[in-house]
Design a protein around this motif. Structure first.
Motif, PDB file in Angstrom:
ATOM      1  N   GLU A 138       0.868  -1.167   0.000  1.00 57.61           N
ATOM      2  CA  GLU A 138       0.000   0.000   0.000  1.00 57.61           C
ATOM      3  C   GLU A 138       0.907   1.219   0.000  1.00 57.61           C
ATOM      4  N   PRO A 139       0.394   2.378  -0.384  1.00 60.50           N
ATOM      5  CA  PRO A 139       1.225   3.574  -0.223  1.00 60.50           C
ATOM      6  C   PRO A 139       1.685   3.702   1.231  1.00 60.50           C
ATOM      7  N   ASP A 140       2.993   3.794   1.403  1.00 58.83           N
ATOM      8  CA  ASP A 140       3.609   3.968   2.725  1.00 58.83           C
ATOM      9  C   ASP A 140       3.492   2.743   3.623  1.00 58.83           C
ATOM     10  N   VAL A 141       3.184   1.566   3.059  1.00 56.84           N
ATOM     11  CA  VAL A 141       3.188   0.325   3.837  1.00 56.84           C
ATOM     12  C   VAL A 141       4.048  -0.695   3.099  1.00 56.84           C
ATOM     13  N   ASN A 142       5.147  -1.068   3.726  1.00 59.76           N
ATOM     14  CA  ASN A 142       6.087  -2.018   3.142  1.00 59.76           C
ATOM     15  C   ASN A 142       6.211  -3.250   4.033  1.00 59.76           C
ATOM     16  N   ILE A 143       6.205  -4.411   3.384  1.00 58.82           N
ATOM     17  CA  ILE A 143       6.307  -5.693   4.084  1.00 58.82           C
ATOM     18  C   ILE A 143       7.711  -6.242   3.927  1.00 58.82           C
ATOM     19  N   TYR A 144       8.304  -6.622   5.056  1.00 60.09           N
ATOM     20  CA  TYR A 144       9.656  -7.197   5.016  1.00 60.09           C
ATOM     21  C   TYR A 144       9.596  -8.655   4.591  1.00 60.09           C
ATOM     22  N   VAL A 145      10.532  -9.027   3.712  1.00 58.35           N
ATOM     23  CA  VAL A 145      10.617 -10.381   3.178  1.00 58.35           C
ATOM     24  C   VAL A 145      12.026 -10.914   3.380  1.00 58.35           C
ATOM     25  N   GLU A 146      12.140 -12.080   3.972  1.00 57.06           N
ATOM     26  CA  GLU A 146      13.411 -12.801   4.071  1.00 57.06           C
ATOM     27  C   GLU A 146      13.353 -13.944   3.075  1.00 57.06           C
ATOM     28  N   ASP A 147      14.329 -14.002   2.175  1.00 59.14           N
ATOM     29  CA  ASP A 147      14.257 -14.908   1.021  1.00 59.14           C
ATOM     30  C   ASP A 147      15.563 -15.687   0.926  1.00 59.14           C
ATOM     31  N   VAL A 148      15.496 -17.002   1.158  1.00 55.46           N
ATOM     32  CA  VAL A 148      16.689 -17.848   1.205  1.00 55.46           C
ATOM     33  C   VAL A 148      16.624 -18.895   0.103  1.00 55.46           C
TER      34      VAL A 148
ATOM     35  N   ILE B 208       4.323  -9.954   8.883  1.00 56.24           N
ATOM     36  CA  ILE B 208       3.060  -9.309   8.585  1.00 56.24           C
ATOM     37  C   ILE B 208       3.094  -7.866   9.105  1.00 56.24           C
ATOM     38  N   ARG B 209       2.285  -7.015   8.518  1.00 61.14           N
ATOM     39  CA  ARG B 209       2.295  -5.605   8.909  1.00 61.14           C
ATOM     40  C   ARG B 209       2.109  -5.461  10.422  1.00 61.14           C
ATOM     41  N   GLY B 210       2.858  -4.542  10.980  1.00 63.90           N
ATOM     42  CA  GLY B 210       2.792  -4.313  12.416  1.00 63.90           C
ATOM     43  C   GLY B 210       3.765  -5.136  13.233  1.00 63.90           C
ATOM     44  N   PHE B 211       4.478  -6.070  12.577  1.00 63.60           N
ATOM     45  CA  PHE B 211       5.334  -7.006  13.306  1.00 63.60           C
ATOM     46  C   PHE B 211       6.727  -7.042  12.670  1.00 63.60           C
TER      47      PHE B 211
ATOM     48  N   ASP C 117       6.491  -2.367   8.128  1.00 64.45           N
ATOM     49  CA  ASP C 117       5.901  -1.114   8.588  1.00 64.45           C
ATOM     50  C   ASP C 117       4.737  -1.396   9.525  1.00 64.45           C
ATOM     51  N   LYS C 118       4.447  -0.408  10.335  1.00 61.45           N
ATOM     52  CA  LYS C 118       3.458  -0.586  11.400  1.00 61.45           C
ATOM     53  C   LYS C 118       2.376   0.491  11.306  1.00 61.45           C
ATOM     54  N   PRO C 119       1.523   0.398  10.283  1.00 59.65           N
ATOM     55  CA  PRO C 119       0.453   1.390  10.159  1.00 59.65           C
ATOM     56  C   PRO C 119      -0.568   1.237  11.277  1.00 59.65           C
ATOM     57  N   SER C 120      -1.400   2.244  11.439  1.00 60.11           N
ATOM     58  CA  SER C 120      -2.407   2.212  12.497  1.00 60.11           C
ATOM     59  C   SER C 120      -3.658   1.452  12.085  1.00 60.11           C
ATOM     60  N   VAL C 121      -3.740   1.043  10.811  1.00 62.04           N
ATOM     61  CA  VAL C 121      -4.920   0.328  10.311  1.00 62.04           C
ATOM     62  C   VAL C 121      -4.469  -0.838   9.441  1.00 62.04           C
ATOM     63  N   GLY C 122      -5.423  -1.740   9.167  1.00 66.37           N
ATOM     64  CA  GLY C 122      -5.150  -2.800   8.205  1.00 66.37           C
ATOM     65  C   GLY C 122      -4.876  -4.156   8.810  1.00 66.37           C
ATOM     66  N   TYR C 123      -5.533  -4.506   9.923  1.00 66.96           N
ATOM     67  CA  TYR C 123      -5.231  -5.756  10.608  1.00 66.96           C
ATOM     68  C   TYR C 123      -6.364  -6.788  10.534  1.00 66.96           C
TER      69      TYR C 123
ATOM     70  N   GLU D 135       9.289  -6.816  19.154  1.00 68.67           N
ATOM     71  CA  GLU D 135       9.554  -6.148  17.876  1.00 68.67           C
ATOM     72  C   GLU D 135       8.274  -5.632  17.228  1.00 68.67           C
ATOM     73  N   ALA D 136       7.132  -6.125  17.644  1.00 72.06           N
ATOM     74  CA  ALA D 136       5.854  -5.622  17.136  1.00 72.06           C
ATOM     75  C   ALA D 136       5.503  -4.324  17.831  1.00 72.06           C
ATOM     76  N   SER D 137       4.576  -3.570  17.238  1.00 74.79           N
ATOM     77  CA  SER D 137       4.026  -2.422  17.953  1.00 74.79           C
ATOM     78  C   SER D 137       2.945  -2.911  18.909  1.00 74.79           C
ATOM     79  N   GLY D 138       2.693  -2.138  19.956  1.00 76.90           N
ATOM     80  CA  GLY D 138       1.651  -2.518  20.906  1.00 76.90           C
ATOM     81  C   GLY D 138       0.278  -2.552  20.263  1.00 76.90           C
ATOM     82  N   TYR D 139      -0.042  -1.540  19.450  1.00 80.87           N
ATOM     83  CA  TYR D 139      -1.376  -1.487  18.866  1.00 80.87           C
ATOM     84  C   TYR D 139      -1.610  -2.598  17.849  1.00 80.87           C
ATOM     85  N   SER D 140      -0.589  -2.951  17.049  1.00 80.64           N
ATOM     86  CA  SER D 140      -0.774  -4.058  16.111  1.00 80.64           C
ATOM     87  C   SER D 140      -0.937  -5.376  16.861  1.00 80.64           C
TER      88      SER D 140
END
Length: 269
Positions: free
Chosen positions: A8-18, A58-61, A65-71, A185-190
């Protein structure tokens, strides 16, 4: 190798790829309240057996990125779809643990199994995490509400207590500390918002839409996603195989890691 995928705009998901050159792909979706590091003991072994192992936060973890919405499950499943499309994944195995199992189940229903040839569910929080009318097998909604309240009042204390509940086998203090840090490592709200999704969402119609071969692995001592959930999944998913883990609680990815790795490798081929 680690990188980010924009979902999403301004929401990036981290990927570990082995082991990116392998065509035998497993995409792992972690459980609450951890991140892709949960699968360290799979990533230690499976790439050496010829598998490409992809873990997302997953987002928030974790590192995402840790947006305030989208869970909601819908949004979290959509994030997986964006990752699958960005990486050009086809004929891959989709694997989820706990709430990750719920998210991948929603993915299968919402996205018509896009790109997935096989599904693996580890201690999945499906088809319902809590007890409902006609489904008396999950936790009580009040227990989840109490966890949410603890997140807002004293999250470190909640995480420490949850760690003790998570595993059946005795933990060393260094391992317990490591697992505890994953949750921080997660945010409290997520952390709280995903708990609300666990409490409120159901997946009965999603499991009816699963047509691919499905492996269900579950610890008989699981105190979080209770064992009857696995039986319900097995009954509801056509072409599914259920394997019980007799020395595991919710943490079968570590408690019986050799068995899990073997069962997963045998299932994928």
């Amino acid at each position: 190798m680690g990188y980010y995928v924009s979902v999403e705009p301004d929401v990036n998901i981290y990927v570990e790829d082995v082991n990116r050159t392998s065509r035998k792909v497993i995409l792992f979706v972690h459980g609450w309240p951890a991140n892709h590091k949960l699968f360290e003991y799979q990533f230690n072994v499976l790439p050496g057996l010829g598998y490409r192992c992809i873990g997302i936060d997953i987002r928030g973890f974790g590192k995402s990125d840790k947006p305030s919405v989208g869970y909601s499950y819908d949004r979290l499943a959509d994030d997986i779809r964006y990752v699958a499309e960005a990486l050009g994944l086809q004929n891959f195995t989709l694997a989820g643990h706990s709430v990750g199992g719920a998210i991948v189940t929603r993915y299968m229903g919402r996205h018509n199994s896009y790109g997935v040839s096989k599904l693996a569910l580890f201690a999945a929080a499906a088809p319902s995490f809590i007890q409902r009318s006609g489904f008396p097998y999950g936790l009580a909604a009040e227990a989840v509400n109490a966890l949410i309240q603890e997140v807002y009042n004293d999250r470190p204390k909640m995480l420490a207590e949850f760690t003790n509940m998570f595993f059946y086998q005795k933990l060393t203090k260094p391992f317990s500390d490591w697992f505890f840090q994953l949750g921080l490592e997660a945010s409290g709200y997520s952390t709280a918002y995903v708990l609300a999704s666990l409490r409120d969402e159901i997946l009965f119609s999603d499991i009816e839409r699963i047509q691919v071969p499905t492996l269900i692995l579950h610890g008989i001592h699981d105190k979080i996603c209770l064992p009857p959930l696995a039986s319900a999944l097995h009954q509801g998913i056509i072409n599914s195989k259920l394997v019980w883990f007799e020395q595991s609680g919710h943490g079968l990815f570590w408690e019986e890691r050799n068995k899990l790795n073997r069962e997963l490798a045998d299932f994928i081929g």
